[in-house]
Structures are given as structure tokens and as C-alpha cells.
Motif scaffolding. Structure first.
Motif, mmCIF file in Angstrom:
data_model
loop_
_atom_site.group_PDB
_atom_site.id
_atom_site.type_symbol
_atom_site.label_atom_id
_atom_site.label_comp_id
_atom_site.label_asym_id
_atom_site.label_seq_id
_atom_site.Cartn_x
_atom_site.Cartn_y
_atom_site.Cartn_z
ATOM 1 N N LYS A 185 99.592 -23.120 -115.646
ATOM 2 C CA LYS A 185 98.555 -23.458 -116.892
ATOM 3 C C LYS A 185 98.130 -22.208 -117.491
ATOM 4 O O LYS A 185 97.692 -21.986 -118.642
ATOM 5 N N LYS A 186 97.841 -21.002 -116.602
ATOM 6 C CA LYS A 186 97.581 -19.759 -117.216
ATOM 7 C C LYS A 186 98.045 -18.824 -116.228
ATOM 8 O O LYS A 186 98.470 -18.917 -115.045
ATOM 9 N N ILE A 187 98.308 -17.662 -116.794
ATOM 10 C CA ILE A 187 98.774 -16.463 -116.320
ATOM 11 C C ILE A 187 97.819 -15.171 -116.447
ATOM 12 O O ILE A 187 97.314 -14.945 -117.590
ATOM 13 N N TYR A 188 97.265 -14.702 -115.414
ATOM 14 C CA TYR A 188 96.322 -13.547 -115.354
ATOM 15 C C TYR A 188 97.098 -12.243 -115.249
ATOM 16 O O TYR A 188 97.934 -12.122 -114.217
ATOM 17 N N ILE A 189 96.789 -11.206 -115.892
ATOM 18 C CA ILE A 189 97.377 -9.967 -115.732
ATOM 19 C C ILE A 189 96.226 -9.075 -114.818
ATOM 20 O O ILE A 189 95.180 -9.002 -115.246
ATOM 21 N N ASN A 190 96.943 -8.364 -113.765
ATOM 22 C CA ASN A 190 96.124 -7.517 -113.139
ATOM 23 C C ASN A 190 94.676 -8.070 -112.504
ATOM 24 O O ASN A 190 93.649 -7.471 -112.532
ATOM 25 N N SER A 191 94.729 -9.227 -112.181
ATOM 26 C CA SER A 191 93.330 -9.951 -111.671
ATOM 27 C C SER A 191 92.683 -9.212 -110.327
ATOM 28 O O SER A 191 93.545 -8.662 -109.428
ATOM 29 N N LYS A 192 91.472 -9.458 -110.632
ATOM 30 C CA LYS A 192 90.831 -8.528 -109.450
ATOM 31 C C LYS A 192 90.102 -9.669 -108.442
ATOM 32 O O LYS A 192 89.357 -9.562 -107.525
ATOM 33 N N ALA A 193 90.754 -10.951 -108.731
ATOM 34 C CA ALA A 193 89.958 -11.950 -108.029
ATOM 35 C C ALA A 193 90.243 -11.825 -106.533
ATOM 36 O O ALA A 193 91.176 -11.571 -105.996
ATOM 37 N N GLU A 194 88.931 -12.519 -105.582
ATOM 38 C CA GLU A 194 89.128 -12.458 -104.209
ATOM 39 C C GLU A 194 89.684 -13.561 -103.713
ATOM 40 O O GLU A 194 89.693 -14.637 -104.387
ATOM 41 N N GLY A 195 90.055 -13.721 -102.398
ATOM 42 C CA GLY A 195 90.725 -14.821 -101.735
ATOM 43 C C GLY A 195 92.090 -15.130 -102.107
ATOM 44 O O GLY A 195 92.835 -14.342 -102.837
ATOM 45 N N ILE A 196 92.645 -16.091 -101.631
ATOM 46 C CA ILE A 196 94.011 -16.699 -101.683
ATOM 47 C C ILE A 196 94.360 -16.945 -103.309
ATOM 48 O O ILE A 196 93.641 -17.579 -103.986
ATOM 49 N N GLN A 197 95.420 -16.132 -103.658
ATOM 50 C CA GLN A 197 95.686 -16.350 -105.034
ATOM 51 C C GLN A 197 97.122 -16.936 -105.083
ATOM 52 O O GLN A 197 98.027 -16.654 -104.251
ATOM 53 N N ASN A 198 97.584 -17.542 -106.339
ATOM 54 C CA ASN A 198 98.877 -17.820 -106.500
ATOM 55 C C ASN A 198 99.569 -16.530 -106.956
ATOM 56 O O ASN A 198 99.469 -16.392 -108.540
ATOM 57 N N PHE A 199 100.243 -15.797 -106.286
ATOM 58 C CA PHE A 199 100.739 -14.487 -106.574
ATOM 59 C C PHE A 199 102.104 -14.576 -107.076
ATOM 60 O O PHE A 199 102.936 -14.793 -106.400
#
Length: 265
Positions: A185-199
Motif C-alpha cells: 500500500k505504501k513504499i518508503y524511501i530510506n526510512s529511519k523507522a525503528e523496530g521490525i520493518q517490511n524490508f
């Protein structure tokens, strides 16, 4: 013997993340760097494709590719010496209109004539900054069953420190996904989010004709990035499905991760 998968061809991009390990790519590319003593990094993606029955594989190189060509040779070690299909290596200027590329969209523009001439219905694409034993046939079958326009592979993990600290200078991107009921549904570029991500693993399955149309449009508009310039603007238009990979993934994101992953193997 692995049954041949005649419905899909493979494309490998061995230069995409060279900037992450500049100390090792002065005279070679990331794909040809030794890994676990006896292998090169490209061996894992290439072997995964051939073990999945993909017998038509192209390697689209940009620079510092001579050591990779020496390693791959004719493709005999992967049973890719064939009358139909086999291993194809596309250096810059291999085609009349080809030129050194920046990212995936411009790399694909270099081989448009090749893509038009092939007969397979689907294209499977991958970079070589990961070491993984990947079942491409399972992903392909999931893609077909879902009716997706494009399927994007990902795994669940924290973002590596090497990527978080890397200065991209607008040229080195990584991507994470928001996924709802299997759909991206959304694609993030160079995210700095913490925790487990859909990478994102930068592994894609797409219909060959759809890919040709995408690349033609990108070429006319001067676009260079496949994910940023082609997929993200069409995320609400295209049916983009996520494919979760649950096996072990070794990501090469900097010199520390390269040495750490070698030790683990």
C-alpha cells in the motif's frame, strides 16, 4: 535435474549497491567479491535462479565487471551453456543505443531489444547485495495465483546500521513497505523507522510485456530508478503484491556487515 521453467527469464543487476562498500569495489563490483571463502556473492542469486528452473538469465553490468566475467565464464558451472536461453552478459555499449547506466530503469532501457525478442511471459529481477537461498519458482507461482501486476519480495527485520548511516547522495536507496492483506500500500524511501520493518529485497516478478511498457515510458521521461520513479507513482494504479521471505538473509550494507556475514557462514 531441475525441471526447466520456460515461463520466466531472470535479470541480475550486479552493480546496484557498489557504493556501500567502496573499499572493495575499486577494480571489481559487489557481485564478484568473495564470500564464505569459496563463493562470490552473485553465486547465491544465480544458483537460486537455476535451481528454480530458470535457464535464461541476463547479467546487466555497468563498470568494473571484468573479474565477474572471468568468474562466470560461459555459465557452464550453472548449466547455462544452452542453444536457447543460457547466460547473457550485457556490458555498457553492448547494444547500439546502450550506455553506462545509473540505476535499474536505465539498465533495463539498455536491453529493451533483448526483452522484446524473448518469449518468456514473466521476468524475475534481482540485485546482488544479498546472500540468500531463494525459491524463485515459489514466488512466481504466488505471483501468478494472485493476479498481481508486480510482486515484490521482502523480509521482516530491523534496518541495518550500515544503511541508516550511509550517505546516499540521492543515488543509493533502500525501501520498506506498508502491506495490507498482501498488497503493498505504501513504499518508503530510506526510512529511519525503528523496530521490525517490511524490508524490500529488491527482488521482483513482473509480466515481460508490462515491464517493456514501463521501461519505454521511463526512457521517454528520462527516469532512472525503477522503484522510485516507476513503481511508487503508480502504487494506487497497479496491483503490487508483497511476497514475504522467511528464510535467512545476509545483507551486505557496509564493510562491517560484509565481514560479519562471512563469519556466520
Amino acid at each position: 535435474m531441475v525441471k526447466s521453467n520456460t515461463s520466466a527469464l531472470g535479470i541480475i543487476f550486479p552493480n546496484s549497491y557498489d557504493a556501500l562498500i567502496p573499499e572493495l569495489v575499486n577494480v571489481r563490483l559487489m557481485a564478484s567479491i568473495p564470500f564464505a571463502s569459496r563463493y562470490r556473492i552473485i553465486d547465491f542469486i544465480l544458483s537460486s535462479m537455476t535451481h528454480s528452473g530458470i535457464g535464461n538469465i541476463s547479467v546487466v553490468v555497468n563498470k568494473n565487471y571484468h573479474s565477474l566475467m572471468d568468474h562466470l565464464g560461459s555459465g557452464r558451472e550453472w548449466d547455462l551453456v544452452r542453444k536457447n536461453g543460457g547466460l547473457h552478459i550485457f556490458p555498457p555499449f553492448a547494444e547500439k543505443e546502450a550506455k553506462p547506466y545509473v540505476r535499474r530503469a536505465s539498465a533495463l532501457a539498455n536491453i529493451l531489444d533483448f526483452l522484446r525478442d524473448e518469449k518468456e511471459k514473466y521476468v524475475i529481477m534481482s540485485d546482488t547485495n544479498i546472500v540468500v537461498n531463494f525459491d524463485f519458482n515459489a514466488m512466481l507461482q504466488t505471483h501468478i495465483a494472485s493476479g498481481a501486476d508486480i510482486t515484490l519480495a521482502y523480509n521482516e527485520q530491523k534496518l541495518p546500521e550500515g544503511l541508516l548511516k550511509h550517505e546516499s547522495n540521492g543515488r543509493s536507496f533502500y525501501y520498506t513497505f506498508d502491506i495490507e492483506e498482501g498488497r503493498v500500500k505504501k513504499i518508503y524511501i530510506n526510512s529511519k523507522a525503528e523496530g521490525i520493518q517490511n524490508f524490500s529485497m529488491n527482488i521482483f516478478v513482473i509480466n515481460r510485456e508490462v515491464l517493456i511498457d514501463m521501461v519505454n515510458t521511463a526512457l521517454m521521461q528520462g527516469k532512472e530508478f525503477f522503484m522510485r520513479d516507476i513503481l511508487i507513482p503508480q502504487i494506487n494504479k497497479l496491483n503490487m503484491q508483497g511476497y514475504k521471505y522467511t528464510g535467512y538473509v545476509a545483507r551486505i550494507t557496509d564493510m562491517i556487515s560484509y565481514f560479519d556475514e562471512n563469519i556466520k557462514i
